[in-house]
Structure formats: structure tokens, C-alpha cells
Design a protein around this motif. Structure first.
Motif, PDB file in Angstrom:
ATOM      1  N   PRO A  41       0.808  -1.225   0.000  1.00 54.00           N
ATOM      2  CA  PRO A  41       0.000   0.000   0.000  1.00 54.00           C
ATOM      3  C   PRO A  41       0.834   1.266   0.000  1.00 54.00           C
ATOM      4  CG  PRO A  41      -0.064  -1.028   2.150  1.00 54.00           C
ATOM      5  CD  PRO A  41       0.664  -1.995   1.264  1.00 54.00           C
ATOM      6  N   GLU A  42       2.094   1.174   0.393  1.00 54.68           N
ATOM      7  CA  GLU A  42       2.966   2.332   0.434  1.00 54.68           C
ATOM      8  C   GLU A  42       4.226   2.048  -0.361  1.00 54.68           C
ATOM      9  OE1 GLU A  42       1.619   3.504   5.016  1.00 54.68           O
ATOM     10  OE2 GLU A  42       3.718   3.482   4.448  1.00 54.68           O
ATOM     11  N   ASP A  43       4.866   3.111  -0.849  1.00 50.37           N
ATOM     12  CA  ASP A  43       6.098   2.966  -1.612  1.00 50.37           C
ATOM     13  C   ASP A  43       7.328   2.911  -0.706  1.00 50.37           C
ATOM     14  OD1 ASP A  43       4.793   5.217  -4.119  1.00 50.37           O
ATOM     15  OD2 ASP A  43       4.669   3.036  -3.963  1.00 50.37           O
ATOM     16  N   VAL A  44       7.259   3.554   0.466  1.00 48.81           N
ATOM     17  CA  VAL A  44       8.395   3.617   1.391  1.00 48.81           C
ATOM     18  C   VAL A  44       7.868   3.393   2.807  1.00 48.81           C
ATOM     19  CG1 VAL A  44      10.292   5.006   2.301  1.00 48.81           C
ATOM     20  CG2 VAL A  44       9.632   5.221  -0.120  1.00 48.81           C
ATOM     21  N   TYR A  45       8.536   2.514   3.574  1.00 43.80           N
ATOM     22  CA  TYR A  45       8.238   2.296   4.988  1.00 43.80           C
ATOM     23  C   TYR A  45       9.388   2.887   5.803  1.00 43.80           C
ATOM     24  CZ  TYR A  45       4.411  -0.912   3.967  1.00 43.80           C
ATOM     25  OH  TYR A  45       3.218  -1.467   3.549  1.00 43.80           O
ATOM     26  N   ASN A  46       9.028   3.731   6.788  1.00 48.67           N
ATOM     27  CA  ASN A  46      10.011   4.343   7.682  1.00 48.67           C
ATOM     28  C   ASN A  46       9.828   3.753   9.068  1.00 48.67           C
ATOM     29  OD1 ASN A  46      11.313   6.652   6.010  1.00 48.67           O
ATOM     30  ND2 ASN A  46       9.115   6.883   5.658  1.00 48.67           N
ATOM     31  N   ALA A  47      10.933   3.405   9.677  1.00 46.93           N
ATOM     32  CA  ALA A  47      10.904   2.841  11.036  1.00 46.93           C
ATOM     33  C   ALA A  47      12.029   3.458  11.859  1.00 46.93           C
ATOM     34  CB  ALA A  47      11.034   1.329  11.010  1.00 46.93           C
ATOM     35  N   LEU A  59      11.359  -5.770  13.533  1.00 44.07           N
ATOM     36  CA  LEU A  59      11.569  -4.353  13.264  1.00 44.07           C
ATOM     37  C   LEU A  59      10.296  -3.657  12.813  1.00 44.07           C
ATOM     38  CD1 LEU A  59      14.993  -4.611  11.390  1.00 44.07           C
ATOM     39  CD2 LEU A  59      14.576  -4.333  13.842  1.00 44.07           C
ATOM     40  N   LEU A  60       9.607  -4.210  11.820  1.00 44.39           N
ATOM     41  CA  LEU A  60       8.367  -3.618  11.329  1.00 44.39           C
ATOM     42  C   LEU A  60       7.671  -4.648  10.458  1.00 44.39           C
ATOM     43  CD1 LEU A  60       8.886  -1.254   8.291  1.00 44.39           C
ATOM     44  CD2 LEU A  60      10.651  -2.813   9.095  1.00 44.39           C
ATOM     45  N   PHE A  97      23.843  -6.877  15.519  1.00 44.57           N
ATOM     46  CA  PHE A  97      24.840  -5.911  15.067  1.00 44.57           C
ATOM     47  C   PHE A  97      24.371  -4.511  15.440  1.00 44.57           C
ATOM     48  CE2 PHE A  97      22.714  -4.091  11.323  1.00 44.57           C
ATOM     49  CZ  PHE A  97      21.683  -5.001  11.172  1.00 44.57           C
ATOM     50  N   GLN A  98      25.270  -3.551  15.257  1.00 43.69           N
ATOM     51  CA  GLN A  98      25.011  -2.153  15.549  1.00 43.69           C
ATOM     52  C   GLN A  98      24.790  -1.401  14.240  1.00 43.69           C
ATOM     53  OE1 GLN A  98      24.878  -0.576  18.574  1.00 43.69           O
ATOM     54  NE2 GLN A  98      25.135  -2.539  19.648  1.00 43.69           N
ATOM     55  N   LEU A  99      23.694  -0.621  14.191  1.00 40.35           N
ATOM     56  CA  LEU A  99      23.433   0.191  13.014  1.00 40.35           C
ATOM     57  C   LEU A  99      24.317   1.424  13.022  1.00 40.35           C
ATOM     58  CD1 LEU A  99      19.537   0.102  12.769  1.00 40.35           C
ATOM     59  CD2 LEU A  99      21.151  -1.044  11.265  1.00 40.35           C
ATOM     60  N   SER A 100      24.615   1.920  11.855  1.00 38.86           N
ATOM     61  CA  SER A 100      25.380   3.158  11.749  1.00 38.86           C
ATOM     62  C   SER A 100      24.461   4.336  12.077  1.00 38.86           C
ATOM     63  CB  SER A 100      25.966   3.305  10.341  1.00 38.86           C
ATOM     64  OG  SER A 100      24.925   3.395   9.394  1.00 38.86           O
ATOM     65  N   THR A 101      25.084   5.467  12.338  1.00 35.45           N
ATOM     66  CA  THR A 101      24.289   6.656  12.681  1.00 35.45           C
ATOM     67  C   THR A 101      23.494   7.176  11.494  1.00 35.45           C
ATOM     68  OG1 THR A 101      26.220   8.021  12.198  1.00 35.45           O
ATOM     69  CG2 THR A 101      25.905   7.330  14.499  1.00 35.45           C
ATOM     70  N   ASP A 102      23.981   6.881  10.268  1.00 32.94           N
ATOM     71  CA  ASP A 102      23.242   7.310   9.072  1.00 32.94           C
ATOM     72  C   ASP A 102      22.041   6.386   8.844  1.00 32.94           C
ATOM     73  OD1 ASP A 102      26.366   7.956   7.366  1.00 32.94           O
ATOM     74  OD2 ASP A 102      25.131   9.286   8.629  1.00 32.94           O
ATOM     75  N   VAL A 123      12.488   0.216   2.445  1.00 33.71           N
ATOM     76  CA  VAL A 123      12.438   0.316   3.910  1.00 33.71           C
ATOM     77  C   VAL A 123      13.597   1.209   4.356  1.00 33.71           C
ATOM     78  CG1 VAL A 123      12.553  -0.927   6.088  1.00 33.71           C
ATOM     79  CG2 VAL A 123      11.356  -1.938   4.122  1.00 33.71           C
ATOM     80  N   LYS A 124      13.253   2.252   5.144  1.00 34.27           N
ATOM     81  CA  LYS A 124      14.260   3.163   5.672  1.00 34.27           C
ATOM     82  C   LYS A 124      14.243   3.064   7.197  1.00 34.27           C
ATOM     83  CE  LYS A 124      14.085   6.510   1.880  1.00 34.27           C
ATOM     84  NZ  LYS A 124      13.861   7.924   1.490  1.00 34.27           N
ATOM     85  N   LEU A 125      15.412   2.780   7.786  1.00 35.03           N
ATOM     86  CA  LEU A 125      15.553   2.649   9.241  1.00 35.03           C
ATOM     87  C   LEU A 125      16.384   3.807   9.759  1.00 35.03           C
ATOM     88  CD1 LEU A 125      16.317  -1.192   9.532  1.00 35.03           C
ATOM     89  CD2 LEU A 125      14.105  -0.039   9.640  1.00 35.03           C
ATOM     90  N   SER A 126      15.883   4.428  10.816  1.00 36.72           N
ATOM     91  CA  SER A 126      16.632   5.512  11.462  1.00 36.72           C
ATOM     92  C   SER A 126      16.806   5.193  12.943  1.00 36.72           C
ATOM     93  CB  SER A 126      15.904   6.854  11.259  1.00 36.72           C
ATOM     94  OG  SER A 126      14.585   6.769  11.759  1.00 36.72           O
ATOM     95  N   ILE A 127      17.819   5.818  13.575  1.00 38.44           N
ATOM     96  CA  ILE A 127      18.186   5.522  14.972  1.00 38.44           C
ATOM     97  C   ILE A 127      17.337   6.361  15.912  1.00 38.44           C
ATOM     98  CG2 ILE A 127      20.077   5.409  16.621  1.00 38.44           C
ATOM     99  CD1 ILE A 127      20.281   3.510  14.274  1.00 38.44           C
ATOM    100  N   LYS A 128      16.813   5.720  16.964  1.00 40.13           N
ATOM    101  CA  LYS A 128      16.075   6.435  18.012  1.00 40.13           C
ATOM    102  C   LYS A 128      17.023   7.305  18.828  1.00 40.13           C
ATOM    103  CE  LYS A 128      12.480   2.995  19.000  1.00 40.13           C
ATOM    104  NZ  LYS A 128      11.944   2.133  20.078  1.00 40.13           N
TER     105      LYS A 128
END
Length: 911
Positions: A41-47, A59-60, A97-102, A123-128
Motif C-alpha cells: 500500500p505504500e512505496d516507502v516504509y520508515n521505522a 523491526l516492522l 549488530f550495531q546500526l550506523s548513525t546514518d 524500507v528506511k531505518l533511522s536511529i532512536k
């Protein structure tokens, strides 16, 4: 528009809260509109997630939407080493593993296992932020009913003390009637005894869309809801509570609050289609699957509100039983429960299906209906049956590709299907295969057709046995014979047939040279009609290219009427063909043709000839050989080998030439003497063939003798050719010369005629075109000898007339112009040349009438002169005064000024 039933809209929940909501209620596609689009239903998922990931951590959920419940979709990740996707669309960490800050970005692929169709989503993942990581730990503590404690620095050497949060469980029913705002729970911290705290909540439903649903008293911490909730829109809310001091400093770690919306039965079941179509073969046994109907309910499918049950309300028609079908109340599968489905009796059934929630409770459950249309499909349970036991037909003899009988059958199965289409075959009565039966695709009739000619004199009637069956075999268990049989009686009609020659063609051998009046052979025909009353056949000649033969019209005897010649142009390969016609007197009359082939045997009736008839040789002894060939229209043994020789006379032939045979058909002619003057010589050659008796002839060979070079080629060809022109060339040259002379003569005659026409035009037309001074000569009757000396050119140009003194005495005419001096008048302008003779005369008359200078005499207006010797006298006005005095000239006054003067002159009496 399709949405996810049992879960709130994705735009209202963060990814992690969405995952929790999806784990609470299974996903079920509900189509509220007509169209449903399969895919993401969506083109991009952000989490937004914590930086540190553990293996297997969810994750989502990418939320793939499928409009076909039977579709099997397989998910794959573009980074399979770091992320994997489950069958339910939930994305997990594949390792710790550890995600990068980007921000981290990857692609999720969904592929249909059967059709290989593929979809993809980013899928785009960002750090809390740091506090979010603590909240995740706190959430786990809330789930374990462990209250958070304040963490102090290790340098204080104090143990962590428990800080209690009073959070009662929150379950809120949907569609609550209020009053609003409705208090839900009080949130407080035990540190509010020593500090002045302020409470707040964040998250979807509070400060995020949809905003304003939940509010909190910042002093007392009382959490309230402001309006009714709808579980079908948002099934749960995930809020976060905060406690800060008056300076805004955080005194407690934020804690998550989950508010579950309790489902109420406020949605009716909805069928995916209002009309369902299914098929079932006729004669199906009880328990045969027919079709499946499906309804959906927006309420919680795990609760009674969303549990559906199906049942059949009615069946139409109700034959042969009112309960021909039943339905599985949970799955919606429709099956047969009674035997007797017969398409020939009932072709379609209509069922009214009801779906009720609350597990089908008729009192509390909500229901809806749909229509199921079941078509009974045809099977081959009825064989074709002939409409009669015997069919009749007739056919004229010798006719093919004609239909002689139509076989009709009946079949109760569905038309134009393999169970209805009939096939016909003959089982007896046609051992020679003269008939075939085709099927008419429209009427299903059998068309009995003749494929081989039938002779009435041999067979007068046929009785055929035929059978009919369907293209497909009968269904199992049918108690009917698989085929039907009938007989076909066909009568053959006698017709007048053409007579035929026996044998045809007829070959005879005959020597050429047979004279006219000799009988060659008898060529007769036979009439196949033995049962018709007919007279004898009559014969006639149809084709005789050389007109050598005649045939007796009664007996068929063939006689020659000319000499047979094998060398005729009408003979090919020694064979001469003539065609004859035999006719009867039947109704209608018929005729047949026969060919007589005469093979002509050769006799020695043609003498050989030399070829070619012209040759070229050199005037010297060497080289001077010329090859010649003998030809004979006869064939072996009346042709070659040939004998060549030179005649004895004249003696110069053998003195100058010699001939040598080099083969059976060829010889070589050469000079005998050292030198022969260039020119054209006629050399007679005697050629004899090998016939018995032999035949010989003397052929004249024209030999052109010329000067040759060392190679034997002529060097004075032009001189020889000019000296030795043939008769045809000379005739052609003479004809060309005659044609040139005729052309020259015609040109001279044409030039003379043109010159005469030019001179005549000069006499008639004055260059100045003066009508008054022109003599228009129309006729010349002559006036005697004096008239022959009259110079008309002087009348054409009167100004050039010689003076009277110059002329000799005795030649002055009586009607000439007076010699005395005349006044000079201006010359009148010439009138334009008119296009019509009438206009021309009128213009001239008008010019003369209006000319005041016109002289009173008409000496120059002479149109004819008859001469002095004429008995009529002169027509000139100078000589008419004596004879015309008694005439009345008054009528001339009406003719204009000039004629008025004439009237005065001639009508004035002695004056």
C-alpha cells in the motif's frame, strides 16, 4: 478501497506500535470498494529503532496486501545477511549488530510463487534518540508489571530505589456514549510528594494524528478520552507518559501506555460479490463440490462479533428436490446433497445465501445475503436418434459430389457441443465406396453424397445401412445404446450417356505417299445406353489439320482424300492426329470424340540439299577449304550417309574446284588451282542419299572468293560484297532510289503549286488594301482578240499606267481613262478587312457614298471587258450614251452620291 481489518491505519502508528497491534489481531483484507489492488500500500516504509539489534528482533511489518486469499507470496530482502522477512511480512534482524548513525535503506521484494509476479518496497531505518532505548526497556518492564526505578550514579554508593507508577490496565470499548471527556486512569509518580511535577502524554491520539483523542491533566495526571472510539479504524493506541519538574527537567523515565479498544458488534457481514456463479455437471453424485461463497466482517474475527456462519435460505426451482444443495456453515463451500441433476429438465438453480455473525446467532447476530447461481453443465447422456427408420433418395448416373439424401437425428443434449454433434458412418450396402456421409454443422443432419460415378446399366439401386453417434462417448451409467441405425434407399436414374470410341486413341501404321481414295481403317464407337431406344450412331470429322481424311457417317470407314506426307508440318515425330465425333439421337443428344493416330513410315521421296547455300574461301590455294553439310527431309535409312561430287559440265568446275567427303553428312570444298580471282562463283554440287533406290539432286553453292590474310580471314570483304550483291539487295536499293525520286517529284510539284497560289494572291490583294483600286475578278468570258492584250496589272495599279503618248497608236481601248489632266484628290483610307463579305460590301459602299472627291466617271470601275468585237458592245459608260439615252436613270438617285452623278450624266438628256 481496501484496508487491513483488525489493525489501525498505518499512518496513525509508529512501526513498532504497528507491529504490536498486528500481533494482537490477525490481518484480513476487506474491500470496501469495487477494485482491490494487490501489492504494497505504500512505496516507502520508515521505522525508528534502537541502534543495537539482536538476532530475531522484529523491526516492522511491510503490510503486503493480497486481493486473492489463495495467492502465495514469498518475501525476500535485498540485504539478506542483515534482515529477513517472514511469511506474514514482518521484518526481523538476521543477526546481532550495531546500526550506523546514518539512515539504513534496503528493499523488500514480494513474489507470487505461481505467476512469478513481483512487487517491491523501500524500507528506511533511522536511529532512536537515547531516551527511546530506555523506553523500550521500560516497555518490557511494563509487560512484566515491573515498575521503573531511578538509576543513580555509582559514586553515591547508594542502591537504586523503586519509583512506583500507578498504571491500571486500560481496556476501552468502542462506540462508548460518554459523557466525554471520560476519565480512564490517573498517572502519578511517588516523587510528587517532594517535587512539583507536570504530566503529559505523547503519541498518536494525543499530540500526533489523530490528535486530541486522549488528554491528561498536567497537575493531577488524570488521563481521559474525549470522544467515542472505533476499533475498525484504530484497534489500539500506544501512548507515552512523561513527568517533569517545573523547570522542564525529566524526573522519571517515560513509560508506554497501551489502550486497547474493545470490539463491539457494529458491522454486518459483507459478501465479496453480490452474485456468485458456479457450475456442476448434470448427473453429479451427492457430495460433489460446486463452489465457495465468502463474506467478511469488519469486526474482530477472533471474537464472536466477527465469527460468521453461512446457510441457504431458498432454492429455485425446487425440482426434483427442494434441497439439492447444502453449504458448509463455516467455510461457505456449496456441495450437492441429492441426486437427479438433469440439464435437459433444469438448466440453472438460484440459491439465496445468508451470512450471520455471532456464530450465526439469529437473535444477536447481524446478517446479510447474496445470490448463488449454479448452472448445470451438459454431459453426453443422450445419444442421437434417427427420426425415421428408412430414408429415400435418388441420383442420376455418372453424377458426383451431389447430395442424394438428408438424414435427420434428434439429440436432447446441449446443441453445438461434442455431446450433441453427430457423426455418421456406413455399416453396409456400399462395398465400392461410392457414397460418403457428411455432417451439417448447423442442423446436425447427415448428408449422403456421391463421390464416385454410378452406372445405371450396372447398378440401379443401393440400400445403405448407416449409424449415428456423438463425437464423445456417452457418460458412464447411461442406459441407452451408444448409437442409432437406419437404412437409406437410393435409386439410380438412367440418363443418355455419350458414346465412346474403342480403342481411344486408335493407332495405325502407314507408309507415306499413300494416294487419295485409299481406305485406311474403320473407327467406330459404342453407345453405353443399352436400355434406351436409339438409332445407330452417326460419325463426323472434328479435326483433320492437313485435310487428308474423310469418314463415312454410317460405317465409320476412314478414307484418304489427299496424299499422306510424313514431311508435312502437321506431322510431329512421324505421328499425325485426327479427331472424329460420334453422336446419338437421344434426349438430349450426346456425342463422344475419338482420336486416330497415324504413324507414317518414311519413304525416299526427298532429295538431299546442300547447307549452307553460301560460303566464303580464299583466292589462293592455301588456305581455301570450305565445309558444307547435306540435309535431307527423309530419315534413316533414306537419308545419310551422302555422296558428294562435282558435275562434268561445265569443265571449269572440276578444273577450279575439288570436293572431298569427310563424314556421312559433311564434305569439304576447296580450290584445285593456285589462284582464283576474287568474286562470286556458282559451284554445282551433286548430292546422293542412301535410300533404296537412292535419290540425288544438284545444289548450287555460291562461293565468295576473296583476298585473305595469314589466318584465312577475308581482307577485301567490302569489295566482294559490293561486287556480289544478291538479287534481294539490288531490288532493295532500286526501291529506295524510286522512293527518293517520287519524293523529290512531289516536292517540286508542291513548290510550283505554292508559287502559283502566291502569284494569284498578289493579283487579288493590294499591299495597301485599297478596295477602290482593287479588281475583284470573278470570271473572264473573253471579248475577242483585243481582249487578250488587255493588261490587267495596270487596272490593279492605275497610278502606273503609261501616258497615252508613250503607247503605240491603235492599241488604245475605248473605255480607257481620259488623257486630259485630272484634278488630284486625296486617297481614301483603306477600310479594315472585314470578316464577312456582306460587311465588306457595305463598308465599301458606305465609303464610296460619303466620299465627296469621287470622280464622276467610272473608267476604273470595270469588272469585265468583252472586247470591241462583241455583239453586245462595250459595257463602259463611255459607249453607252448613245444607246441608253432613252432609259430612266432616276432610280440611281436613291443609291447614293456617286450613283446620283451617274443619273445626272446618263439621264440628263442632251445636257
Amino acid at each position: 478501497m481496501c484496508r487491513i481489518a483488525g489493525a489501525p491505519p498505518r499512518s496513525l502508528l509508529p512501526p513498532l506500535l504497528l507491529l504490536a497491534a498486528l500481533q494482537q489481531a490477525p490481518i484480513k483484507a476487506t474491500c470496501e470498494g469495487i477494485l482491490c489492488k494487490t501489492g504494497f500500500p505504500e512505496d516507502v516504509y520508515n521505522a525508528v529503532i534502537s541502534r543495537g539489534l539482536n538476532e530475531g528482533q522484529p523491526l516492522l511489518n511491510v503490510g503486503f496486501r493480497s486481493c486473492d486469499e489463495k495467492r502465495k507470496v514469498q518475501f525476500e530482502s535485498s540485504e539478506p545477511a542483515d534482515f529477513r522477512v517472514g511469511e506474514d511480512g514482518v521484518v526481523y534482524a538476521a543477526r546481532s549488530f550495531q546500526l550506523s548513525t546514518d539512515p539504513t535503506e534496503f528493499i523488500i521484494y514480494a513474489q507470487d510463487k505461481e505467476t512469478q509476479q513481483q512487487w517491491q518496497v523501500v524500507v528506511k531505518l533511522s536511529i532512536k534518540p537515547t531516551f527511546a532505548e530506555h523506553s523500550e526497556k521500560d516497555q518490557k518492564k511494563i509487560e512484566e508489571i515491573v515498575f521503573p526505578r531511578q538509576q543513580y550514579k555509582p559514586s553515591s554508593h547508594l542502591q537504586r530505589q523503586k519509583r512506583d507508577w500507578v498504571i491500571p490496565p486500560i481496556n476501552l470499548p468502542e462506540n462508548s456514549r460518554g459523557p466525554f471527556p471520560q476519565e480512564l486512569v490517573r498517572i502519578r509518580s511517588d516523587r510528587d510528594k517532594s517535587l512539583s511535577l507536570r504530566y503529559s502524554v505523547t503519541g498518536p491520539g494525543a499530540d500526533q494524528p489523530p490528535t486530541g483523542i486522549f488528554i491528561i491533566n498536567p497537575i493531577s495526571g488524570q488521563l481521559s478520552v474525549t470522544k467515542p472510539l472505533d476499533r475498525e479504524q484504530i484497534a489500539s493506541f500506544h501512548l507515552r507518559a512523561h513527568a517533569v519538574d517545573v523547570n522542564g527537567n525529566q524526573v522519571e523515565n517515560p513509560i508506554d501506555i497501551v489502550i486497547n479498544v474493545i470490539d463491539m458488534n457494529d458491522n454486518r457481514p459483507e459478501f465479496l460479490h453480490q452474485v456468485w456463479n458456479g457450475t456442476v455437471p448434470e448427473g453429479s453424485k451427492p457430495g460433489t463440490y460446486v463452489m465457495t461463497v465468502t463474506a467478511i466482517d469488519a469486526d474482530d474475527p477472533n471474537a464472536l462479533n466477527g465469527m460468521l456462519r453461512y446457510r441457504i435460505l431458498s432454492q429455485a426451482p425446487s425440482t426434483p428436490s427442494p434441497n439439492m444443495f447444502t453449504i458448509n456453515n463455516e467455510t461457505g463451500d456449496i456441495i450437492t446433497v441429492a441426486a437427479g441433476l438433469d440439464r435437459e429438465k433444469v438448466q440453472q438453480y438460484t440459491l439465496i445465501i445468508q451470512a450471520t455473525d455471532m456464530e450465526g446467532n439469529p437473535t444477536y447476530g447481524l446478517s446479510n445475503t447474496a445470490t448463488a447461481v449454479i448452472t448445470v453443465t451438459d454431459v453426453n447422456d443422450n445419444p442421437p436418434e434417427f427420426t425415421a427408420m428408412t430414408f429415400y433418395g435418388e441420383v442420376p448416373e455418372n453424377r458426383v459430389d451431389v447430395i442424394v439424401a438428408n438424414l435427420t437425428v434428434t439429440d436432447k443434449d446441449q446443441p453445438h457441443t461434442p455431446a450433441w454433434n453427430a457423426m455418421y458412418r456406413m455399416t453396409g450396402g456400399d462395398p465400392t465406396g461410392r457414397f460418403t456421409i457428411l455432417t451439417d454443422p448447423n442442423s446436425n443432419d447427415g448428408l449422403v453424397t456421391v463421390v464416385k460415378p454410378i452406372d445405371f446399366e450396372t447398378n440401379r439401386m443401393f440400400v445403405l445401412t448407416v449409424a449415428a453417434e456423438n463425437q464423445v462417448p456417452l457418460a458412464k451409467g447411461i442406459q441407452h445404446p451408444p448409437q442409432s441405425t437406419a437404412t437409406v434407399s437410393i435409386t439410380v436414374i438412367d440418363v443418355n450417356e455419350s458414346p465412346y470410341f474403342v480403342p481411344n486413341p486408335k493407332l495405325i501404321r502407314q507408309e507415306e505417299g499413300l494416294l487419295a481414295g485409299n481406305m485406311l481403317t474403320t473407327f467406330t464407337a459404342q453407345d453405353p445406353d443399352r436400355y434406351m431406344q436409339q438409332t445407330a450412331l452417326r460419325y463426323s470429322k472434328l479435326s483433320d489439320p492437313a485435310n487428308w481424311l474423310k469418314i463415312d457417317p454410317v460405317s465409320g470407314q476412314i478414307t484418304t482424300i489427299a496424299v499422306l506426307d510424313r514431311e508435312s508440318q502437321y506431322v510431329e515425330n512421324n505421328m499425325y492426329n485426327a479427331t472424329f465425333l460420334a453422336s446419338d439421337n437421344g434426349i438430349p443428344p450426346m456425342s463422344g470424340t475419338g482420336t486416330l493416330q497415324i504413324y507414317l513410315l518414311d519413304i525416299n521421296d526427298n532429295a538431299p540439299q546442300v547447307h549452307p547455300q553460301e560460303a566464303t574461301t580464299c583466292e589462293t590455294l592455301q588456305p581455301n577449304a570450305t565445309n558444307i553439310t547435306a540435309t535431307d527431309r527423309d530419315i534413316d535409312p533414306n537419308a545419310g550417309p551422302f555422296a558428294f561430287e562435282l558435275p562434268e559440265t561445265p569443265p571449269s568446275i572440276k578444273r577450279n574446284w575439288t570436293i572431298i567427303r569427310i563424314s556421312g553428312d559433311h564434305a569439304q570444298l576447296s580450290l584445285r588451282i593456285r589462284f582464283l580471282e576474287a568474286g562470286i562463283y556458282d559451284v554445282p554440287i551433286i548430292i546422293t542419299d542412301s535410300g533404296n533406290p537412292p535419290k540425288s539432286s544438284t545444289s548450287i553453292l555460291k562461293v565468295k572468293v576473296c583476298q585473305c590474310d595469314i589466318n584465312g580471314d577475308c581482307t577485301d570483304v567490302d569489295r566482294i560484297v559490293g561486287a556480289g550483291l544478291g538479287t534481294g539487295a539490288i531490288i532493295a536499293i532500286l526501291l529506295c532510289i524510286i522512293i527518293l525520286l517520287i519524293l523529290v517529284l512531289m516536292f517540286v510539284v508542291w513548290m510550283k503549286r505554292r508559287d502559283k497560289e502566291r502569284q494569284a494572291k498578289q493579283l487579288l490583294i493590294d499591299p495597301e488594301d485599297d478596295v477602290r483600286d482593287n479588281i475583284l475578278k470573278y470570271d473572264e468570258e473573253g471579248g475577242g482578240e483585243e481582249d487578250q492584250d488587255y493588261d490587267l496589272s495596270q487596272l490593279q495599279q492605275p497610278d502606273t499606267i503609261e501616258p497615252d503618248a508613250i503607247k503605240p497608236v491603235g492599241i488604245r481601248r475605248l473605255d480607257e481613262r481620259p488623257i486630259h489632266a485630272e484634278p488630284q484628290y486625296p486617297v481614301r483610307s483603306a477600310a479594315p478587312h472585314p470578316g464577312d463579305i456582306g460587311d465588306f460590301i457595305n463598308e465599301g459602299l458606305k465609303a464610296a457614298d460619303n466620299d465627296p472627291t469621287a470622280p464622276p466617271y467610272d473608267s476604273l470601275l470595270v469588272f469585265d471587258y468583252e472586247g470591241s468585237g462583241s455583239t453586245a458592245g462595250s459595257l463602259s459608260s463611255l459607249n453607252s450614251s448613245s444607246s441608253g439615252g432613252e432609259q430612266d436613270y432616276d432610280y440611281l438617285n436613291d443609291w447614293g452620291p456617286r450613283f446620283k452623278k451617274l443619273a445626272d450624266m446618263y439621264g440628263g438628256g442632251d445636257d
